[in-house]
Scaffold this motif. Structure first.
Motif, PDB file in Angstrom:
ATOM      1  N   GLY A   9      -4.237   6.231 -14.072  1.00  0.00           N
ATOM      2  CA  GLY A   9      -3.360   6.472 -12.941  1.00  0.00           C
ATOM      3  C   GLY A   9      -3.274   5.260 -12.050  1.00  0.00           C
ATOM      4  O   GLY A   9      -3.942   4.249 -12.276  1.00  0.00           O
ATOM      5  N   SER A  10      -2.441   5.374 -11.037  1.00  0.00           N
ATOM      6  CA  SER A  10      -2.263   4.259 -10.121  1.00  0.00           C
ATOM      7  C   SER A  10      -1.888   4.774  -8.743  1.00  0.00           C
ATOM      8  O   SER A  10      -1.500   5.934  -8.582  1.00  0.00           O
ATOM      9  CB  SER A  10      -1.198   3.296 -10.648  1.00  0.00           C
ATOM     10  N   ALA A  11      -2.008   3.894  -7.777  1.00  0.00           N
ATOM     11  CA  ALA A  11      -1.606   4.181  -6.398  1.00  0.00           C
ATOM     12  C   ALA A  11      -0.960   2.915  -5.852  1.00  0.00           C
ATOM     13  O   ALA A  11      -1.343   1.798  -6.225  1.00  0.00           O
ATOM     14  CB  ALA A  11      -2.810   4.570  -5.560  1.00  0.00           C
ATOM     15  N   PHE A  12       0.016   3.106  -4.992  1.00  0.00           N
ATOM     16  CA  PHE A  12       0.690   1.973  -4.364  1.00  0.00           C
ATOM     17  C   PHE A  12       0.746   2.246  -2.876  1.00  0.00           C
ATOM     18  O   PHE A  12       1.283   3.270  -2.446  1.00  0.00           O
ATOM     19  CB  PHE A  12       2.096   1.796  -4.948  1.00  0.00           C
ATOM     20  N   ILE A  13       0.168   1.342  -2.106  1.00  0.00           N
ATOM     21  CA  ILE A  13       0.163   1.469  -0.649  1.00  0.00           C
ATOM     22  C   ILE A  13       1.073   0.389  -0.093  1.00  0.00           C
ATOM     23  O   ILE A  13       0.737  -0.797  -0.133  1.00  0.00           O
ATOM     24  CB  ILE A  13      -1.267   1.318  -0.078  1.00  0.00           C
ATOM     25  N   ASN A  14       2.216   0.800   0.415  1.00  0.00           N
ATOM     26  CA  ASN A  14       3.184  -0.124   0.981  1.00  0.00           C
ATOM     27  C   ASN A  14       3.067  -0.047   2.498  1.00  0.00           C
ATOM     28  O   ASN A  14       3.351   0.992   3.100  1.00  0.00           O
ATOM     29  CB  ASN A  14       4.591   0.258   0.524  1.00  0.00           C
ATOM     30  N   PHE A  15       2.661  -1.159   3.126  1.00  0.00           N
ATOM     31  CA  PHE A  15       2.416  -1.154   4.567  1.00  0.00           C
ATOM     32  C   PHE A  15       3.657  -0.769   5.361  1.00  0.00           C
ATOM     33  O   PHE A  15       3.546  -0.228   6.452  1.00  0.00           O
ATOM     34  CB  PHE A  15       1.907  -2.521   5.029  1.00  0.00           C
ATOM     35  N   ARG A  16       4.834  -1.039   4.840  1.00  0.00           N
ATOM     36  CA  ARG A  16       6.052  -0.759   5.615  1.00  0.00           C
ATOM     37  C   ARG A  16       6.216   0.722   5.900  1.00  0.00           C
ATOM     38  O   ARG A  16       6.936   1.092   6.807  1.00  0.00           O
ATOM     39  CB  ARG A  16       7.283  -1.360   4.963  1.00  0.00           C
ATOM     40  N   HIS A  17       5.544   1.595   5.153  1.00  0.00           N
ATOM     41  CA  HIS A  17       5.612   3.033   5.411  1.00  0.00           C
ATOM     42  C   HIS A  17       4.742   3.447   6.596  1.00  0.00           C
ATOM     43  O   HIS A  17       4.830   4.593   7.026  1.00  0.00           O
ATOM     44  CB  HIS A  17       5.198   3.824   4.167  1.00  0.00           C
ATOM     45  N   TYR A  18       3.947   2.540   7.110  1.00  0.00           N
ATOM     46  CA  TYR A  18       2.999   2.876   8.165  1.00  0.00           C
ATOM     47  C   TYR A  18       3.283   2.167   9.488  1.00  0.00           C
ATOM     48  O   TYR A  18       2.658   2.487  10.489  1.00  0.00           O
ATOM     49  CB  TYR A  18       1.573   2.499   7.742  1.00  0.00           C
ATOM     50  N   VAL A  19       4.152   1.179   9.469  1.00  0.00           N
ATOM     51  CA  VAL A  19       4.384   0.385  10.677  1.00  0.00           C
ATOM     52  C   VAL A  19       5.805   0.619  11.199  1.00  0.00           C
ATOM     53  O   VAL A  19       6.744   0.754  10.414  1.00  0.00           O
ATOM     54  CB  VAL A  19       4.152  -1.122  10.426  1.00  0.00           C
ATOM     55  N   PRO A  20       5.958   0.675  12.517  1.00  0.00           N
ATOM     56  CA  PRO A  20       7.288   0.924  13.076  1.00  0.00           C
ATOM     57  C   PRO A  20       8.275  -0.216  12.814  1.00  0.00           C
ATOM     58  O   PRO A  20       9.451   0.025  12.595  1.00  0.00           O
ATOM     59  CB  PRO A  20       7.044   1.102  14.574  1.00  0.00           C
ATOM     60  N   VAL A  30      -0.679  -2.871  -1.490  1.00  0.00           N
ATOM     61  CA  VAL A  30      -1.834  -2.843  -2.389  1.00  0.00           C
ATOM     62  C   VAL A  30      -1.453  -1.983  -3.587  1.00  0.00           C
ATOM     63  O   VAL A  30      -0.956  -0.865  -3.428  1.00  0.00           O
ATOM     64  CB  VAL A  30      -3.084  -2.252  -1.708  1.00  0.00           C
ATOM     65  N   ASP A  31      -1.666  -2.523  -4.782  1.00  0.00           N
ATOM     66  CA  ASP A  31      -1.428  -1.809  -6.020  1.00  0.00           C
ATOM     67  C   ASP A  31      -2.790  -1.556  -6.672  1.00  0.00           C
ATOM     68  O   ASP A  31      -3.576  -2.495  -6.841  1.00  0.00           O
ATOM     69  CB  ASP A  31      -0.527  -2.638  -6.942  1.00  0.00           C
ATOM     70  N   VAL A  32      -3.056  -0.300  -7.005  1.00  0.00           N
ATOM     71  CA  VAL A  32      -4.345   0.092  -7.581  1.00  0.00           C
ATOM     72  C   VAL A  32      -4.089   0.754  -8.932  1.00  0.00           C
ATOM     73  O   VAL A  32      -3.322   1.708  -9.010  1.00  0.00           O
ATOM     74  CB  VAL A  32      -5.078   1.084  -6.642  1.00  0.00           C
ATOM     75  N   ASN A  33      -4.705   0.233  -9.982  1.00  0.00           N
ATOM     76  CA  ASN A  33      -4.600   0.821 -11.319  1.00  0.00           C
ATOM     77  C   ASN A  33      -5.991   1.191 -11.807  1.00  0.00           C
ATOM     78  O   ASN A  33      -6.896   0.352 -11.787  1.00  0.00           O
ATOM     79  CB  ASN A  33      -3.965  -0.168 -12.306  1.00  0.00           C
ATOM     80  N   GLN A  34      -6.139   2.441 -12.244  1.00  0.00           N
ATOM     81  CA  GLN A  34      -7.419   2.923 -12.737  1.00  0.00           C
ATOM     82  C   GLN A  34      -7.352   3.054 -14.248  1.00  0.00           C
ATOM     83  O   GLN A  34      -6.405   3.627 -14.786  1.00  0.00           O
ATOM     84  CB  GLN A  34      -7.735   4.289 -12.127  1.00  0.00           C
ATOM     85  N   LEU A  35      -8.374   2.514 -14.891  1.00  0.00           N
ATOM     86  CA  LEU A  35      -8.476   2.587 -16.348  1.00  0.00           C
ATOM     87  C   LEU A  35      -9.859   3.106 -16.715  1.00  0.00           C
ATOM     88  O   LEU A  35     -10.853   2.738 -16.082  1.00  0.00           O
ATOM     89  CB  LEU A  35      -8.225   1.210 -16.968  1.00  0.00           C
ATOM     90  N   ARG A  36      -9.912   3.938 -17.726  1.00  0.00           N
ATOM     91  CA  ARG A  36     -11.166   4.523 -18.196  1.00  0.00           C
ATOM     92  C   ARG A  36     -11.702   3.706 -19.356  1.00  0.00           C
ATOM     93  O   ARG A  36     -10.941   3.215 -20.178  1.00  0.00           O
ATOM     94  CB  ARG A  36     -10.910   5.962 -18.640  1.00  0.00           C
ATOM     95  N   PHE A  37     -13.033   3.546 -19.395  1.00  0.00           N
ATOM     96  CA  PHE A  37     -13.673   2.905 -20.547  1.00  0.00           C
ATOM     97  C   PHE A  37     -14.816   3.778 -21.017  1.00  0.00           C
ATOM     98  O   PHE A  37     -15.331   4.614 -20.275  1.00  0.00           O
ATOM     99  CB  PHE A  37     -14.141   1.473 -20.238  1.00  0.00           C
ATOM    100  N   VAL A 167      -7.301  -3.953  -8.525  1.00  0.00           N
ATOM    101  CA  VAL A 167      -6.736  -3.893  -7.169  1.00  0.00           C
ATOM    102  C   VAL A 167      -6.035  -5.207  -6.895  1.00  0.00           C
ATOM    103  O   VAL A 167      -6.657  -6.266  -6.959  1.00  0.00           O
ATOM    104  CB  VAL A 167      -7.847  -3.655  -6.116  1.00  0.00           C
ATOM    105  N   VAL A 168      -4.748  -5.126  -6.594  1.00  0.00           N
ATOM    106  CA  VAL A 168      -3.970  -6.293  -6.206  1.00  0.00           C
ATOM    107  C   VAL A 168      -3.471  -6.049  -4.795  1.00  0.00           C
ATOM    108  O   VAL A 168      -2.817  -5.031  -4.521  1.00  0.00           O
ATOM    109  CB  VAL A 168      -2.792  -6.547  -7.163  1.00  0.00           C
ATOM    110  N   ALA A 169      -3.790  -6.980  -3.897  1.00  0.00           N
ATOM    111  CA  ALA A 169      -3.340  -6.920  -2.504  1.00  0.00           C
ATOM    112  C   ALA A 169      -2.519  -8.178  -2.255  1.00  0.00           C
ATOM    113  O   ALA A 169      -3.005  -9.289  -2.468  1.00  0.00           O
ATOM    114  CB  ALA A 169      -4.532  -6.872  -1.563  1.00  0.00           C
ATOM    115  N   ALA A 170      -1.254  -7.996  -1.839  1.00  0.00           N
ATOM    116  CA  ALA A 170      -0.381  -9.157  -1.723  1.00  0.00           C
ATOM    117  C   ALA A 170       0.649  -8.984  -0.611  1.00  0.00           C
ATOM    118  O   ALA A 170       0.834  -7.892  -0.082  1.00  0.00           O
ATOM    119  CB  ALA A 170       0.330  -9.417  -3.055  1.00  0.00           C
ATOM    120  N   ASP A 171       1.292 -10.101  -0.293  1.00  0.00           N
ATOM    121  CA  ASP A 171       2.415 -10.146   0.646  1.00  0.00           C
ATOM    122  C   ASP A 171       3.580 -10.712  -0.140  1.00  0.00           C
ATOM    123  O   ASP A 171       3.416 -11.558  -0.997  1.00  0.00           O
ATOM    124  CB  ASP A 171       2.152 -11.152   1.761  1.00  0.00           C
TER     125      ASP A 171
END
Length: 172
Positions: A9-20, A30-37, A167-171
């Protein structure tokens, strides 16, 4: 030794959804990808190599999403990324890098802080191994790879959960 990874699974946190005002921190994400091993996967370099070879790693993080045959990863040419470019770092160092990127002078909205805590910082705290992709230099930047102002990449290995998290955190 089996180092096969299965995308969970994955999650995407886009800061623009939180700031006026999106001009204020609105181009961070921030893009988060989870992988099982499997439990037999005990070799970190092997897990890093499996990640680099995984389809989910073929993402330029510039709007195109995952391209199964894509030649890019973030701002870099995929062919130039190897497991030895990932530096092992401490939990404290990972948190410091991320907190400085989020901006210590900014009052982070509570909802954004909660999402960052759940999706990123809790995973950092649970990780047995944390790897940070070092700056690869100009020769590794692909043809339009300078679209990101900042590009921070972490690989979190949580052995007890059998989970590797990219985890990738970028601008941009």
């Amino acid at each position: 030794m089996d180092n096969e990874l299965a995308h969970e699974g994955s999650a995407f946190i886009n800061f623009r959804h939180y700031v006026p005002d999106p001009k204020e921190h609105g181009f961070r994400w921030v893009d988060v990808n989870q992988l099982r091993f499997s439990a037999e996967s005990v070799d970190d370099p092997g897990l890093l190599a499996a990640l680099i070879g995984h389809e989910q790693f073929r993402n330029d993080y510039a709007g195109g999403g995952v391209l199964p045959e894509g030649p890019r990863h973030g701002p870099y040419w995929l062919r130039l990324i190897t497991p030895d470019l990932y530096e092992p770092i401490s939990q404290e160092k990972a948190v410091q890098i991320l907190r400085e990127w989020v901006d210590p002078l900014w009052d982070v909205p509570a909802e954004l802080e909660d999402d960052l805590q759940r999706e990123v910082f809790d995973r950092v705290a649970a990780a047995d191994g944390i790897y940070y992709l070092s700056e690869l230099g100009d020769e590794a930047i692909h043809d339009w790879g300078r679209v990101h102002d900042y590009f921070h990449e972490f690989v979190l290995i949580d052995r007890s959960a059998g989970q590797l998290t990219l985890v990738v955190a970028a601008d941009d």
